[in-house]
Scaffold this motif. Structure first.
Motif, mmCIF file in Angstrom:
data_model
loop_
_atom_site.group_PDB
_atom_site.id
_atom_site.type_symbol
_atom_site.label_atom_id
_atom_site.label_comp_id
_atom_site.label_asym_id
_atom_site.label_seq_id
_atom_site.Cartn_x
_atom_site.Cartn_y
_atom_site.Cartn_z
ATOM 1 N N UNK A 12 7.127 -1.076 -12.824
ATOM 2 C CA UNK A 12 5.821 -1.318 -12.285
ATOM 3 C C UNK A 12 5.183 -0.235 -11.511
ATOM 4 N N UNK A 13 5.877 0.903 -11.343
ATOM 5 C CA UNK A 13 5.400 1.960 -10.847
ATOM 6 C C UNK A 13 4.500 3.226 -11.618
ATOM 7 N N UNK A 14 3.412 2.451 -12.051
ATOM 8 C CA UNK A 14 2.689 3.238 -13.236
ATOM 9 C C UNK A 14 1.735 4.528 -12.267
ATOM 10 N N UNK A 15 1.978 4.531 -11.309
ATOM 11 C CA UNK A 15 1.398 5.642 -10.555
ATOM 12 C C UNK A 15 2.170 6.732 -10.139
ATOM 13 N N UNK A 58 6.419 -4.938 -6.320
ATOM 14 C CA UNK A 58 5.258 -5.075 -5.673
ATOM 15 C C UNK A 58 4.699 -3.513 -5.143
ATOM 16 N N UNK A 59 5.720 -2.443 -5.458
ATOM 17 C CA UNK A 59 5.096 -1.386 -4.923
ATOM 18 C C UNK A 59 4.269 -0.558 -5.876
ATOM 19 N N UNK A 60 3.129 -1.008 -6.447
ATOM 20 C CA UNK A 60 2.394 -0.524 -7.561
ATOM 21 C C UNK A 60 1.655 0.838 -7.190
ATOM 22 N N UNK A 61 1.343 1.025 -5.892
ATOM 23 C CA UNK A 61 0.706 2.248 -5.255
ATOM 24 C C UNK A 61 1.799 3.213 -5.228
ATOM 25 N N UNK A 62 2.911 3.219 -5.623
ATOM 26 C CA UNK A 62 3.832 4.365 -5.093
ATOM 27 C C UNK A 62 3.625 5.508 -6.001
ATOM 28 N N UNK A 63 3.638 6.730 -5.385
ATOM 29 C CA UNK A 63 3.354 8.088 -5.966
ATOM 30 C C UNK A 63 4.634 9.041 -5.648
ATOM 31 N N UNK A 95 9.235 4.432 -19.544
ATOM 32 C CA UNK A 95 8.003 4.952 -20.141
ATOM 33 C C UNK A 95 6.765 4.575 -19.882
ATOM 34 N N UNK A 96 6.666 3.720 -18.841
ATOM 35 C CA UNK A 96 5.354 3.318 -18.119
ATOM 36 C C UNK A 96 4.970 4.278 -17.095
ATOM 37 N N UNK A 97 6.061 5.202 -16.806
ATOM 38 C CA UNK A 97 5.624 6.255 -15.812
ATOM 39 C C UNK A 97 4.777 7.562 -16.582
ATOM 40 N N UNK A 98 3.526 7.150 -16.852
ATOM 41 C CA UNK A 98 2.682 8.097 -17.365
ATOM 42 C C UNK A 98 2.338 9.245 -16.721
ATOM 43 N N UNK A 125 0.847 -1.116 0.020
ATOM 44 C CA UNK A 125 -0.023 -0.033 0.004
ATOM 45 C C UNK A 125 0.653 1.270 0.007
ATOM 46 N N UNK A 126 1.923 1.080 0.069
ATOM 47 C CA UNK A 126 2.879 2.350 0.273
ATOM 48 C C UNK A 126 2.806 3.230 -1.078
ATOM 49 N N UNK A 127 2.583 4.506 -0.696
ATOM 50 C CA UNK A 127 2.476 5.629 -1.615
ATOM 51 C C UNK A 127 3.774 6.610 -1.814
ATOM 52 N N UNK A 128 4.539 6.511 -0.591
ATOM 53 C CA UNK A 128 5.690 7.628 -0.288
ATOM 54 C C UNK A 128 6.897 6.720 0.152
#
Length: 524
Positions: A107-110, A85-90, A128-131, A66-69
């Motif tokens: 994997x860090x698309x967010x 697995x840190x897919x929620x990282x902002x 590229x995936x960091x849109x 759930x990590x965002x930061x």
């Protein structure tokens, strides 16, 4: 440009470091004591600071889903890794490390804010995936090529860029170049880019910018076309008919058939090959079209199954929540009454009433769970039977179509035998063209040699058809078995175990609540 190893031994992120960091950054005072006693679930942590820890390797973050930061600045990290697995990282800070290559971030698309300030990076790449990227700090690195600025055009949401103190910054009119080619930027090296500055930059580089826009558009269209092709191929693979709408099976027949390739130079074979190829392709196209139709049927069946499963689970959950809600209302009333009771016997009676309510809730929730188990068992049984029927129909037709392909191959083989015999007779009479390939002449020494070559070619072709059939049969059967095994395991076994554990934990908690309540004590 980077940090050196300290006298302290380099460290790796381990359980002890993570636990300590989470506790230090977690709730304080009484809440902190409770959290420390009960333990903090890493999966619930939203923000984590691991700066100034002398960390060499990023590892063991897999529980922080759930990590965002995440703050990893001022360490000695050499490689970006361990973030899958840190897919929620902002927000991610990797500044003041020893990183040389941008990687491991796909994997860090967010991710919206990325700081790589003060490392050893020489190229901006692999982002590229960091849109969603809004802020990017790459200052104080080793970026030399001005083309790296063009790479950042991939990120239309990028508003803030820090690229100061890189070798590329020494290029003439560098900041104006950045403003021209990244028109969406609002801040460059912490300074505002006003509209006047952007307009002047665009005017100076207008020709180059327009050429770049044209290149970007062509590249975008090519990428879209490639993506479309890949999605089509993926769809065809899921239908088990990939490339059957092409001449691939025909080409595969001759790819491992050196004898057939030689024999194809016999007089009259050209016309035979045209007919043979058309017939093989026709069968493949029919199988391809049928396969896509059957895929849609299977997909609809799978979608309907999950709709039924989720509907049953949602309905069951709603009834369970209603039961808990009713219990909580009664519990509240019981607890209020207990707080004002002074008579021990009355307290004992009320406590017994409460325990009976808890038991009733357990019975209700377990009854609902058993009801859901029965529902799911029936739905899964019907689904499995339907899927087996659909797969059986598909495979029967696959075998029927490929039987047609074998028949066309047999007919072609008969004609090749006739042609080989006729060609052999002409060779004996010296009636063949002198420019006939030497490989073919070596086969025309006698009847057995040329017929063996035709038979060998025929066997190769039949083997290719058999292999195609075996491939389709094996893959779809494995898919069905894998899907059903997963459904049985996750929807019947694991789900039931998890739900029963949840119910028991709830009931235990409710019983503990009455035990810890400050009331007049009796013999209960």
């Amino acid at each position: 440009m980077s940090r050196l190893y300290d006298t302290v031994e380099p460290s790796v992120i381990d359980e002890e470091m993570l636990q300590k960091a989470v506790e230090e950054q977690g709730p304080k005072d009484e809440a902190g004591k409770i959290a420390k006693k009960e333990g903090i679930n890493f999966a619930d942590v939203l923000s984590l600071r691991l700066d100034f820890k002398n960390i060499l390797k990023i590892d063991n973050l897999w529980e922080f889903t759930s990590l965002t930061k995440l703050q990893l600045d001022n360490n000695i990290i050499e490689k970006i890794e361990g973030f899958d697995v840190l897919v929620n990282l902002i927000w991610l800070d990797l500044s003041f490390n020893n990183i040389e290559v941008i990687e491991g971030l796909s994997s860090l698309t967010k991710l919206e804010d990325l700081t790589l300030y003060n490392n050893r990076i020489s190229k901006i790449e692999n982002l590229d995936s960091l849109t969603q990227l809004h802020v990017f700090s790459i200052g104080n690195n080793e970026i030399k090529d001005i083309k790296d600025i063009l790479y950042l055009r991939k990120f239309p949401k990028l508003k803030t860029l820090n690229i100061s103190n890189n070798p590329v910054c020494k290029e003439e009119n560098f900041k104006q170049y950045v403003a021209a080619f990244l028109p969406n930027l609002d801040f460059l090296d912490y300074r505002l880019l006003d509209e006047q500055t952007k307009a002047a930059a665009y005017e100076k580089h207008q020709t180059q910018v327009e050429e770049q826009i044209d290149k970007d558009n062509k590249a975008r269209l090519a990428a879209e076309e490639q993506d479309k092709r890949e999605k089509e191929i993926q769809l065809h693979k899921e239908a088990y008919v990939e490339y059957l709408n092409t001449d691939k099976l025909y080409r595969d027949m001759y790819a491992d058939d050196p004898e057939g390739v030689k024999l194809n130079y016999m007089p009259g074979v050209d016309e035979m090959l045209v007919v043979f190829k058309e017939r093989i392709q026709s069968v493949c196209q029919q199988l391809f079209d049928f396969g896509l139709q059957e895929y849609e049927k299977r997909k609809a069946e799978v979608d309907m199954f999950w709709e039924c499963v989720n509907e049953a689970k949602d309905e069951n959950k709603e009834m369970g929540m209603k039961a808990i809600e009713n219990f909580m209302a009664e519990k509240k009333q019981v607890f209020i009454e207990l707080q004002h009771m002074t008579d021990v016997k009355m307290v004992e009676s009320k406590v017994q009433e409460y325990n009976n309510l808890v038991t009733g809730l357990w019975d209700k929730l377990m009854g609902l769970e058993l009801q859901l188990v029965d529902q799911l068992e029936e739905v899964i049984k019907d689904f499995e039977r339907n899927m087996q029927d659909l797969v059986s129909v598909f495979l029967e037709n696959v075998q029927a179509y490929l039987t047609q392909a074998r028949e066309h191959e047999n007919a072609h083989n008969e004609k090749m035998l006739e042609c080989a015999s006729s060609t052999l007779e002409k060779a004996a009479k010296n009636e063949l063209d002198e420019d006939m390939p030497d490989d073919l002449k070596m086969l025309l020494v006698d009847k057995d040699t040329v017929q063996n070559a035709v038979t060998t070619s025929h066997d190769v072709h039949l083997l290719k058809i058999d292999n195609k059939e075996d491939d389709i049969v094996t893959r779809i059967n494995n898919w069905l078995k894998g899907m059903m095994d997963t459904i049985h395991q996750e929807e019947e076994i694991q789900r039931n175990r998890t739900r029963v554990t949840e119910i028991n934990h709830l009931i235990d908690h409710l019983r503990e609540e009455i035990d810890s309540l400050d009331i007049v004590q009796g013999n209960f």
